[in-house]
Design an enzyme around this catalytic site. Structure first.
Site, PDB file in Angstrom:
ATOM      1  N   ASP A   1     -11.633  26.869  12.532  1.00 35.03           N
ATOM      2  CA  ASP A   1     -10.873  25.624  12.556  1.00 35.03           C
ATOM      3  C   ASP A   1      -9.475  25.762  11.960  1.00 35.03           C
ATOM      4  O   ASP A   1      -8.661  24.840  12.070  1.00 35.03           O
ATOM      5  CB  ASP A   1     -11.632  24.525  11.785  1.00 35.03           C
ATOM      6  CG  ASP A   1     -12.928  24.138  12.463  1.00 35.03           C
ATOM      7  OD1 ASP A   1     -12.896  23.897  13.679  1.00 35.03           O
ATOM      8  OD2 ASP A   1     -13.968  24.098  11.792  1.00 35.03           O
TER       9      ASP A   1
ATOM     10  N   ASN B   1      20.057  -6.085 -11.087  1.00 36.68           N
ATOM     11  CA  ASN B   1      19.387  -5.007 -10.358  1.00 36.68           C
ATOM     12  C   ASN B   1      18.195  -4.460 -11.137  1.00 36.68           C
ATOM     13  O   ASN B   1      17.126  -4.200 -10.580  1.00 36.68           O
ATOM     14  CB  ASN B   1      20.391  -3.890 -10.075  1.00 36.68           C
ATOM     15  CG  ASN B   1      19.872  -2.888  -9.073  1.00 36.68           C
ATOM     16  OD1 ASN B   1      19.469  -3.249  -7.980  1.00 36.68           O
ATOM     17  ND2 ASN B   1      19.869  -1.618  -9.448  1.00 36.68           N
TER      18      ASN B   1
ATOM     19  N   ASP C   1     -14.327  22.584   9.221  1.00 41.23           N
ATOM     20  CA  ASP C   1     -14.792  23.214   7.980  1.00 41.23           C
ATOM     21  C   ASP C   1     -15.031  24.713   8.113  1.00 41.23           C
ATOM     22  O   ASP C   1     -15.493  25.349   7.169  1.00 41.23           O
ATOM     23  CB  ASP C   1     -16.076  22.545   7.490  1.00 41.23           C
ATOM     24  CG  ASP C   1     -17.243  22.758   8.458  1.00 41.23           C
ATOM     25  OD1 ASP C   1     -17.022  23.283   9.574  1.00 41.23           O
ATOM     26  OD2 ASP C   1     -18.379  22.399   8.091  1.00 41.23           O
TER      27      ASP C   1
ATOM     28  N   GLU D   1      17.477   2.283  -5.037  1.00 46.39           N
ATOM     29  CA  GLU D   1      17.234   3.440  -5.886  1.00 46.39           C
ATOM     30  C   GLU D   1      15.780   3.523  -6.345  1.00 46.39           C
ATOM     31  O   GLU D   1      15.313   4.573  -6.769  1.00 46.39           O
ATOM     32  CB  GLU D   1      18.173   3.425  -7.104  1.00 46.39           C
ATOM     33  CG  GLU D   1      17.841   2.413  -8.191  1.00 46.39           C
ATOM     34  CD  GLU D   1      18.294   0.999  -7.839  1.00 46.39           C
ATOM     35  OE1 GLU D   1      18.009   0.076  -8.591  1.00 46.39           O
ATOM     36  OE2 GLU D   1      18.941   0.828  -6.786  1.00 46.39           O
TER      37      GLU D   1
ATOM     38  N   ASP E   1      14.280  -4.656 -10.086  1.00 45.58           N
ATOM     39  CA  ASP E   1      13.432  -3.467  -9.989  1.00 45.58           C
ATOM     40  C   ASP E   1      12.139  -3.652 -10.789  1.00 45.58           C
ATOM     41  O   ASP E   1      11.051  -3.249 -10.347  1.00 45.58           O
ATOM     42  CB  ASP E   1      14.181  -2.234 -10.498  1.00 45.58           C
ATOM     43  CG  ASP E   1      15.231  -1.750  -9.500  1.00 45.58           C
ATOM     44  OD1 ASP E   1      15.213  -2.238  -8.353  1.00 45.58           O
ATOM     45  OD2 ASP E   1      16.057  -0.898  -9.863  1.00 45.58           O
TER      46      ASP E   1
ATOM     47  N   ASN F   1      22.096 -11.103  -0.805  1.00 43.14           N
ATOM     48  CA  ASN F   1      22.782 -11.446  -2.049  1.00 43.14           C
ATOM     49  C   ASN F   1      24.016 -10.583  -2.273  1.00 43.14           C
ATOM     50  O   ASN F   1      25.069 -11.060  -2.703  1.00 43.14           O
ATOM     51  CB  ASN F   1      21.824 -11.289  -3.236  1.00 43.14           C
ATOM     52  CG  ASN F   1      20.884 -12.470  -3.367  1.00 43.14           C
ATOM     53  OD1 ASN F   1      21.175 -13.560  -2.901  1.00 43.14           O
ATOM     54  ND2 ASN F   1      19.733 -12.253  -3.989  1.00 43.14           N
TER      55      ASN F   1
ATOM     56  N   ASP G   1     -15.565  18.242  15.230  1.00 44.71           N
ATOM     57  CA  ASP G   1     -16.801  18.833  15.730  1.00 44.71           C
ATOM     58  C   ASP G   1     -17.910  17.806  15.538  1.00 44.71           C
ATOM     59  O   ASP G   1     -17.770  16.869  14.757  1.00 44.71           O
ATOM     60  CB  ASP G   1     -17.100  20.124  14.965  1.00 44.71           C
ATOM     61  CG  ASP G   1     -18.195  20.952  15.627  1.00 44.71           C
ATOM     62  OD1 ASP G   1     -18.691  20.523  16.690  1.00 44.71           O
ATOM     63  OD2 ASP G   1     -18.549  22.006  15.087  1.00 44.71           O
TER      64      ASP G   1
END
Length: 867
Positions: free
Chosen positions: A617, A706, A613, A307, A710, A681, A349
């Site tokens: 282009d 958990n 530029d 998550e 995290d 795990n 270019d």
């Protein structure tokens, strides 16, 4: 209804949509200009700053209403849409109703901590990215307090007077007050690919069609040539394109990286569903408490679900964008960072990238090679009277010498376009009226039927010898590395008052203007660095092949061949795909051919970057996997770009490529963590529920595990990356990740089972002690393994970022201390005996050592396989 094709910005997404034609009431361009001025309470001379601020409050910003924009509260609440989160909340509520108030409170706190962590990190990343985008936002020139002033397009208001030149994006819908040789690309609204000519004035009554509004400009279209003063009548959602703005808010097609993360998510989801169903079935058969078993299964699903992945991706990309900003590369679209890291071909270019872009007029010669004042005079007249955006070549001509052209008056102009590759001006000095043409020398030679060999000499008719002489002179200038323009003229009658493309025939060649743009001193090193990093550089230019080869030779680019625009025009798409891999120099190409080259490379499976530029282009920028422009580019190119270079330098671009690869490497670290130790795990937990008479870990303990895990990974976006991770393009490889999971995951499960043995056979652990011991062991192994997985090297020779080391070690310390704290009792923990902690330390060390050995075996196998 009218149907047209819409090209969404910065993405090669094309879709056909239908829009109702405007009715007479909404067709404001058919109303008299004085009426519009009166309605908006202005004289058409511009606004004061105070009035502009007032109108901005009244009309709102000149932006489309984005349906995806949400308040902070809605963004926060949106994170509760996750089905697993909703199930957890519902299950915890049931726990509260059955008297398990402590479980209810703990689960709610865990869910809130996880959601808040995700929300805060993503919000901060989003704000940082938004600030970067605003730093290169498109600006418009408007008249405020009788002075031209550049303001963000979002601050343009009805009643403003905007000043437009070639390359400008039209900032709002409005009526033309003045227009000189104005041609506008409005394919976005009408589907017409050819530029439309616009003039100021009133229109006769007729259908209220956008393509008939020749006296009006519309937001989102672009100026191809000429200049204009625009009286702004409609802004934001009130504009013509604002009526279909929701189509612009559609997400672009997913990138390879986004597709890869989705495939990874689907893999984890399938494993999660199978494991949860297995656990529920086993616990039902063994007659364990139904509610507790259900909560255990859901908590197990949460533990398996990555998550934090969206947050890690967002934060890592935002951190990469901030680092790139410090290196003078502004990221407008975060996903482009990963594309930049995956790029293996860069098309660019040469002007300003490989050369200094300090162009000077070196020679002005007739076709025999002699210096010609006549050539300079004609070139000066053409550049002086040409409207719109002056090219560097025009500026070089005007800077070379100051000629008195006061006796000349401009009558009309046939503006430059990239198909014709030339510009013509019709001028008159009272005695002579002539058309002066400047452009690509090959085209000027083809259109000429006569030539001059001396200043104001008699025009002579071409013969074979003369054409050979002109061609030899042109090639001689090219081999010296000089860019060449052909200069020609044609006398016309006194009553000839329009410069038309059809007039560009039967010209008299005066000679050539030759320009020098020296190569950059450090460009060769930058090119070598890109090549060493696995990025092939291909030059795509409108210049002559002789000039391009001369410059490239000086920079050490010895490409295997040259392909010209004329040759490309004769190749089918399949034939071009076969040639693009073996050619590095594409010369004398027009915008459509640039786009074909990009598409051909993509069809070969290459990840293509394009640096441009100019107006010409834009098509290639839309089609490239990663589009790059510079801060000095025209609005059209800058708007289409994913990344904007504040310094036009390949060294800066090379730094950006490496940063993209670092960013990808850090995202992959989290994914590899989630698919190895974490998965191992959770698999062990599911397996343990088969033979244990109690749950191997309480649902609240799984959730706490958990959340702490995290927290330990929050600093991954800051982590250092080994140099070998940035040596080549980084592409998403699902097979690589899946194979890594199958090798490292079982190692994690093996040590989990060893822990079970120690707890049950040696310590004779009861339910609470077993759950506590495994909680500490599982968290320690899955957190500390980051030091092994984060590098292919020996972990002692590759140091992690201080923040990552600190959060990881702190989380493990919390896990060890928690059972001894007062809070541990409420979480179902009990103090661990010292004997177990000593065994645990040995197990963790052994686990990390075996993972390191398995990692080395995996990478040796992979290296052998890919050779």
């Amino acid at each position: 209804m009218r149907t047209f094709e819409l090209l969404c910005c910065a993405s090669p997404l094309s879709c056909t949509i239908e829009v109702s034609s405007p009715d007479r009431g909404s067709a404001w361009w058919l109303r008299p200009l004085p009426t519009l001025l009166d309605e908006l309470g202005t004289s058409g001379g511009g606004l004061t700053h105070a009035e502009a601020r007032s109108r901005l409050r009244r009309y709102g910003p000149n932006e489309f209403l984005d349906r995806r924009q949400r308040t902070l509260l809605m963004e926060f609440l949106r994170r509760f849409r996750n089905p697993l989160v909703l199930i957890l909340i519902a299950a915890s509520a049931i726990s509260a109703l059955t008297g398990e108030v402590a479980s209810f409170l703990i689960i709610i706190v865990m869910v809130l901590m996880s959601v808040i962590l995700d929300f805060v990190q993503e919000y901060r990343a989003g704000q940082a990215a938004q600030r970067l985008r605003q730093s290169v936002q498109i600006r418009a020139s408007v008249v405020r307090d009788n002075v031209a002033k550049d303001v963000p397009v979002s601050q343009v208001v009805p009643g403003d007077v905007a000043l437009l030149t070639s390359g400008s994006l039209v900032p709002a819908d409005g009526r033309l007050l003045e227009a000189r040789d104005l041609f506008v690309n409005q394919a976005l609204l009408t589907g017409e690919s050819f530029p439309a000519e616009k003039r100021a004035g009133e229109l006769p009554d007729g259908p209220a069609e956008l393509d008939r509004a020749t006296n009006a400009l519309f937001k989102g279209t672009s100026v191809v040539s000429g200049t204009a003063r625009l009286f702004v009548c409609r802004t934001g959602s009130a504009t013509a394109i604002g009526e279909i703005a929701h189509t612009l808010n559609l997400d672009p097609p997913p990138t390879a990286f986004e597709l890869g993360t989705r495939r990874f998510g689907m893999l984890i989801m399938r494993l999660t569903v199978l494991m949860v169903l297995f656990v529920l079935m086993v616990n039902t058969v063994t007659h364990k408490p139904l509610l507790e078993s259900f909560l255990f299964a859901i908590a197990l699903a949460v533990g398996l679900t990555p998550e934090l992945l969206p947050m890690v991706v967002s934060v890592t990309l935002a951190q990469g964008a901030l680092r790139m900003a410090r290196k003078r590369v502004i990221v407008k679209r975060l996903a482009a960072i990963q594309n930049l890291g995956s790029m293996d071909v860069l098309c660019t270019d040469k002007t300003g990238t490989l050369t200094e872009a300090k162009i000077s007029l070196e020679r002005h010669v007739d076709m025999s090679g002699g210096d010609s004042a006549r050539v300079l005079e004609l070139a000066y007249l053409n550049s002086f009277f040409e409207t719109g955006l002056k090219s560097p070549l025009d500026e070089a001509i005007l800077a070379h010498d100051h000629l008195d052209v006061s006796r000349w008056k401009k009558i009309d102009e046939a503006p430059f376009d990239f198909e014709r590759r030339r510009v013509s001006v019709l001028v008159d000095d009272g005695a002579t009226r002539m058309l002066v043409v400047k452009g690509a020398p090959e085209d000027i030679l083809r259109l000429s039927t006569q030539y001059q060999t001396s200043d104001r000499g008699t025009a002579r008719t071409w013969d074979a010898a003369a054409r050979d002489m002109a061609q030899q002179q042109l090639e001689a200038l090219g081999t010296q590395g000089l860019r060449v323009l052909g200069i020609a003229f044609k006398q016309v009658g006194k009553h000839h008052d329009r410069a038309d493309v059809s007039d560009e025939a039967e010209l008299v060649l005066a000679g050539f203007a030759a320009f020098l743009d020296p190569p950059k001193v450090d460009a060769a090193k930058a090119l070598s660095a890109l090549l060493a990093s696995g990025v092939a550089v291909k030059i795509v230019t409108g210049d002559n092949e002789l000039v391009t080869q001369h410059i490239c030779a000086k920079l050490g680019i010895s490409g295997p061949g040259v392909l010209t625009g004329q040759e490309i025009a004769q190749l089918s798409d399949h034939a071009l795909q076969a040639r693009v891999e073996t050619v590095d120099l594409f010369c004398r190409v027009n915008p459509a051919q640039k786009n074909r080259i990009i598409l051909a490379l993509k069809a070969r499976g290459r990840v293509v970057g394009y640096l441009g530029d100019g107006i010409n282009d834009a098509p290639a920028l839309h089609s490239a996997d990663v589009s790059l422009s510079v801060d000095t580019a025209v609005d059209v190119a800058k708007e289409a770009a994913d990344l904007v270079l504040l310094k036009r330098d390949l060294h800066v671009l090379h730094d950006g490529v490496l940063e993209g690869r670092r960013t990808f490497a850090n995202i992959r670290k989290y994914i590899m963590m989630g698919t190895s130790s974490n998965f191992g795990n959770m698999f062990s937990m599911a397996a343990a529920s088969v033979f244990l008479p109690f749950l191997p870990m309480l649902p609240t303990q799984i959730l706490l595990n958990n959340v702490l895990y995290d927290l330990s990974e929050v600093a991954i976006p800051l982590d250092h990356v080994d140099p070998e991770e940035t040596r080549g393009p980084q592409a998403w490889d699902m097979t690589f990740i899946r194979n890594f999971m199958w090798i490292i995951g079982p190692v994690s499960s093996l040590f989990d089972f060893l822990t079970f043995y120690v707890l049950l056979a040696i310590l004779n652990a009861n339910e609470a002690l077993f759950q506590t011991g495994w909680f500490v062991e599982s968290l320690a192994t899955q957190v500390l393994v980051i030091f092994i997985i984060r590098t292919r090297r020996n972990p002692f020779s590759s140091r992690p970022h201080v923040a990552l080391a600190a959060t990881s070690l702190a989380v493990v310390l919390v896990a060890v201390i928690l059972p001894f704290s007062g809070l541990g009792h409420y979480l179902g923990f009990q103090p661990l005996p010292m004997e177990f902690l000593m065994i645990l330390a040995a197990l963790v060390v052994a686990y990390l050592g075996i993972v390191e050995a398995a990692k080395r075996m995996f990478y040796r196998h992979l290296a052998t396989k890919t050779k």
